[in-house]
Design an enzyme around this catalytic site. Structure first.
Site, PDB file in Angstrom:
ATOM      1  N   CYS A 162       0.871  -1.033   0.251  1.00  0.00           N
ATOM      2  CA  CYS A 162       0.098   0.131  -0.033  1.00  0.00           C
ATOM      3  C   CYS A 162       0.957   1.349   0.034  1.00  0.00           C
ATOM      4  CB  CYS A 162      -0.939   0.086   1.266  1.00  0.00           C
ATOM      5  SG  CYS A 162      -2.432  -0.483   1.042  1.00  0.00           S
ATOM      6  N   THR A 163       1.052   1.839  -1.036  1.00  0.00           N
ATOM      7  CA  THR A 163       1.679   3.062  -1.077  1.00  0.00           C
ATOM      8  C   THR A 163       0.285   4.261  -1.190  1.00  0.00           C
ATOM      9  OG1 THR A 163       1.658   3.093  -3.440  1.00  0.00           O
ATOM     10  CG2 THR A 163       3.544   2.392  -2.323  1.00  0.00           C
TER      11      THR A 163
END
Lengths: 645, 226
Positions: free
Chosen positions: A558-559
């Site tokens: 998850c960026t």
């Protein structure tokens, strides 16, 4: 029959001593740093004196912050003339830029130069107008503005009368004057001291008429006083308290008297006070015999003495003010004070020592790493190590609170390095270091060339974990948390895990390692939850174990997350750590659940409950606590895995 | 212009502090002659143009001497000896200088009573130093000025000595933290007067000091409380 001549008693003067207030050095340091730089020309300063005010302690020639020429605006009203305890005395300061040049100063010629000024003031009559010039002084100094230590040496130039003055008699003023005279003298002195115009005039005439009325006159009125009196004494503010000796100012006073008026016998009055009023028991009256000047020219300056001794030795004095001037030390004491206040006002059982000594390892210096570091600093935690392989990218500074634009420019600074720099800028006393290293991850194939370096990294990670007390797992992938979890479980180190989804977060503390259970505990019924270890990130898959709440999976790389999450999760992670550190069972503390606990203060932890896991969502603005047990088949923390490691 | 004569919430306004300070200093001068008098140090606010004559300042009591019988263990600085050589040769020996005997070290104390605008109460600042100017550490000060009496108000709950920047002198001084002041002033006024929590302004500082002063060993005579 020849009379036996008693040899004349030489009048001995008590030396004057200096007292430099801390404020003087503060102001001088500012002056040097802001204005003077390396300019070492002499500076005119003002000393402050006053009559002795204590029967056992002599007064000093004092330097205060207002002794220096006033430059900037100050909030406090300037001490203009009229302060009874701060009689101004002119002086000069020679400050050198190195300790060598301090030692090499020609002290004798400096002393001679000041003595010459005094002599000239006597000859010209200036000393009659402004008698404070008789007490002119000299200071040499070396200010070390890196170590905040100051070396200095005072000289109080006194003209040497040759042959020396002899003392005919000396007694307390109360014994010399009749009681009527004494009363009048006291009253006259108190008036002199109460008036702003005269209170700081240190040399004066005391004239007592035949009907016991005393009056105090300025020196320049000497001619006018002739014939007026029955007794005429030369009075001065005597800083000395001793009953058998007058103070230093009398030396130049006698030189003045001899030079101007050529008297053979001089009656002098050593004025001393107590509690703000004239004290004629403490004050002295003496009669001195002065050899008349034999017509030597007014050009010849007499010899002079006057370098102040330091505990009887001819050495300079020094003072270190690092504690109150070194900005880093001041920052440290301010931060410590803040925490102590918290303990005093809100949390008396808070253990601050454990916080200042705990060593934290942050795996990941991104959004979570930055937030965790900042909150750790707020709790007074000083020892932080960052591990991160990446560099600061242009998109980072807005979300990663330790970085600024400068860190991204060019090829970009390594995060681990930039984070350390940032922490030190915030609080110089941080003990922080950065390690640029990738965390080995399972499931990622490694070529044979890389094998050695990866093994090396594993070892390095293991050593890092071993040498710290608490480890934060703040990386951005699930796999990268596996090895650290295993290592922490193996070494029984506190591990705090925080992970972010798009709009949800999870913070948990891993349970104690499998090797932490002592033999006793292993024999107990493992169904009893209070002896069960708490789970780690990998014990139960990602889905919450006791709750049916559906979660988005957190293991996707998850960026993209809602910006508010990292600060929340990072802050919770730190509060969770502090809870563990303050708990008497530490890593073995059982997990609390906010729904089950009492609302009152938990006896075990003054901070409140200590959950195992916290999960929250910004989309619901909700947060729950969860409890999970260690799994025997966990890939990271179960006994079997740990054993084979 | 209304000037309240009493306070009922334990707090003071700036004007109230000014009035209370004068009253305190006057009473002290009359009843407490074993000590020098307090003096008022006005603050000159050059930047602000104030419409009403608001005199801000603080009370100062300085250079209280306490003779210490402690052996001063200041380590000798060997490097100071270098400078002596040249001096020995040149300066003539002067017999008119009295060689002083070593006396007890004197410790000097300064006390300031400063108004805290955020807490709206007076705060006691103090510091101690030797004649050479070296600041005294808190444990030395505590030996010099032992807290006078043990009472409820002196328990650590109410008195917390911290070291903070003096608001006007920009140097670290010790101070008695003001958080509890409001509360115990109310307690004091409750016990002494029958009309609830009223405390006459002119007595505010006297009452306040009767407690606070004891922490630093300064008693005030009972007559001052009338």
């Amino acid at each position: 029959m020849a009379e036996k001549e008693t040899p004349p008693i030489i009048l001995q003067f008590a030396p004057l001593n200096s007292s430099v207030d801390e404020g003087f050095w503060h102001s001088f340091s500012s002056l040097k740093l802001d204005k003077l730089g390396i300019d070492d020309s002499p500076i005119s300063i003002t000393g402050f004196s006053g009559p002795c005010s204590h029967p056992q302690v002599s007064n000093h020639l004092t330097l205060l912050s207002e002794s220096l020429p006033l430059e900037e605006e100050s909030l406090i009203g300037t001490t203009s003339h009229g302060n009874r305890n701060k009689c101004p005395v002119p002086g000069i300061l020679y400050n050198t830029n190195t300790v060598e040049s301090f030692n090499k100063l020609d002290k004798q010629s400096l002393l001679k130069a000041e003595a010459k000024k005094i002599w000239e003031d006597i000859q010209s009559g200036k000393a009659l107008e402004d008698s404070s010039v008789l007490s002119r002084f000299l200071v040499i100094s070396f200010a070390d503005l890196k170590k905040w230590s100051f070396r200095y040496w005072f000289a109080f130039p006194a003209l040497v009368l040759d042959p020396p003055v002899s003392l005919i008699e000396l007694k307390p003023a109360s014994e010399y004057f009749s009681s009527e005279e004494a009363e009048s003298v006291s009253a006259a002195c108190n008036d002199w001291r109460d008036s702003d115009l005269t209170t700081d005039v240190p040399f004066f005439l005391v004239s007592v008429s035949s009907d016991s009325k005393a009056s105090i006159r300025h020196l320049k009125d000497w001619e006018a006083c002739q014939g007026d009196h029955q007794k005429l004494l030369f009075g001065f503010y005597d800083p000395c308290h001793l009953p058998s000796n007058p103070g230093w100012p009398l030396r130049n006073y006698l030189a003045l008297i001899r030079s101007r008026w050529n008297l053979e016998t001089v009656w002098f009055f050593c004025y001393r006070e107590s509690r703000g009023f004239a004290d004629l028991n403490l004050s002295l009256v003496g009669q001195a015999s002065v050899t008349l000047s034999s017509g030597e020219s007014a050009e010849t300056v007499p010899n002079s003495v006057g370098w102040e001794l330091n505990k009887g030795k001819r050495v300079p004095r020094s003072i270190s003010l690092a504690n109150s001037m070194d900005p880093t030390r001041l920052a440290v004491s301010a931060v410590d004070l803040n925490l102590k206040l918290m303990r005093w006002r809100a949390l008396p059982s808070l253990n601050l020592n454990v916080l200042s000594s705990v060593k934290c390892l942050l795996l990941g210096a991104g959004t979570l790493g930055c937030q965790v570091a900042r909150t750790l600093m707020g709790w007074g935690i000083r020892n932080i190590t960052f591990v991160d392989y990446g560099k600061v990218a242009m998109s980072n500074p807005v979300r990663q609170s330790l970085y600024t634009f400068e860190d991204c420019v060019g090829r970009g600074e390594f995060k681990a390095v930039a984070a350390v720099k940032s922490l030190k800028q915030i609080f110089p006393a941080m003990e922080t270091s950065g390690v640029v290293m990738a965390i080995p991850m399972p499931g990622h194939p490694i070529s044979s060339q890389e094998e050695d370096s990866v093994l090396g990294d594993c070892k390095r990670l293991s050593d890092l974990i071993e040498s710290h007390d608490a480890v934060f797992l703040l990386t951005d992938t699930r796999e990268s948390r596996w090895l650290p979890s295993l290592l922490c479980a193996n070494a029984n180190k506190i591990a705090i895990n925080a992970a972010l989804g798009f709009d949800s977060y999870m913070v948990m503390r891993h349970g104690a390692g499998p090797t932490s259970l002592s033999d006793d505990m292993q024999n107990l019924d493992i169904n009893k939850t209070n002896t069960q270890r708490l789970g780690c990130y990998f014990c139960n898959d990602v889905v919450a174990p006791q709750d049916s709440m559906t979660d988005r999976t957190l293991d996707q790389q998850c960026t993209v997350t809602r910006p508010g999450l990292a600060p929340i999760a990072g802050a919770l992670a730190v509060e969770l750590l502090v809870g563990v550190l303050q708990h008497p069972h530490g890593i073995n503390a059982k997990g609390d659940n906010s729904s089950l606990s009492n609302t009152g203060n938990n006896d075990d932890s003054p901070l409140g409950i200590l959950p195992h896991q916290i999960r929250g969502s910004v989309s619901q603005f909700s947060q729950i606590t969860l409890l999970g047990q260690a799994s025997n088949s966990c890939t990271a923390c179960s006994e079997t895995v740990s054993f084979s490691f | 212009m209304d000037s309240a004569r009493e306070v009922s919430d334990g707090r003071l306004t700036v004007e109230g502090f000014s009035v209370a300070s004068r009253a305190f200093a006057d009473k002290w001068k009359i009843h407490n002659q074993s000590f020098p008098p307090w003096s008022w140090v006005p603050l000159i606010n050059r930047t602000l143009l104030v419409s009403k004559k608001q005199e801000e300042g603080y009370l100062s009591l300085e250079k209280i001497i306490i003779l210490s019988s402690l052996e001063e263990e200041i380590p000798e600085d060997e490097s100071l000896n270098v400078a002596t050589d040249c001096l020995e040769k040149e300066e003539t020996v002067d017999h008119t200088i009295l060689v002083p005997t070593m006396e007890n070290e004197a410790h000097y104390y300064d006390f300031h009573i400063v108004y805290s605008a955020s807490y709206k109460v007076p705060v006691l600042y103090f510091r101690g130093y030797c004649s050479g100017g070296e600041p005294l550490a808190l444990d030395v000060i505590k030996k010099d000025v032992p807290s006078c009496s043990v009472s409820l108000l002196l328990e650590s709950k109410w008195t917390f000595i911290t070291q903070e920047e003096h608001p006007y002198l920009n140097r670290p001084w010790f101070k008695l933290h003001p958080c509890g002041t409001e509360d115990w002033i109310k307690l004091l006024s409750q016990s002494s007067s029958s009309s609830g929590c009223q405390m006459p302004i002119v007595l505010y500082l006297v009452s306040w000091f009767s407690v606070v002063g004891q922490v630093v060993g300064l008693r005030i005579p009972l007559e001052m409380l009338n």
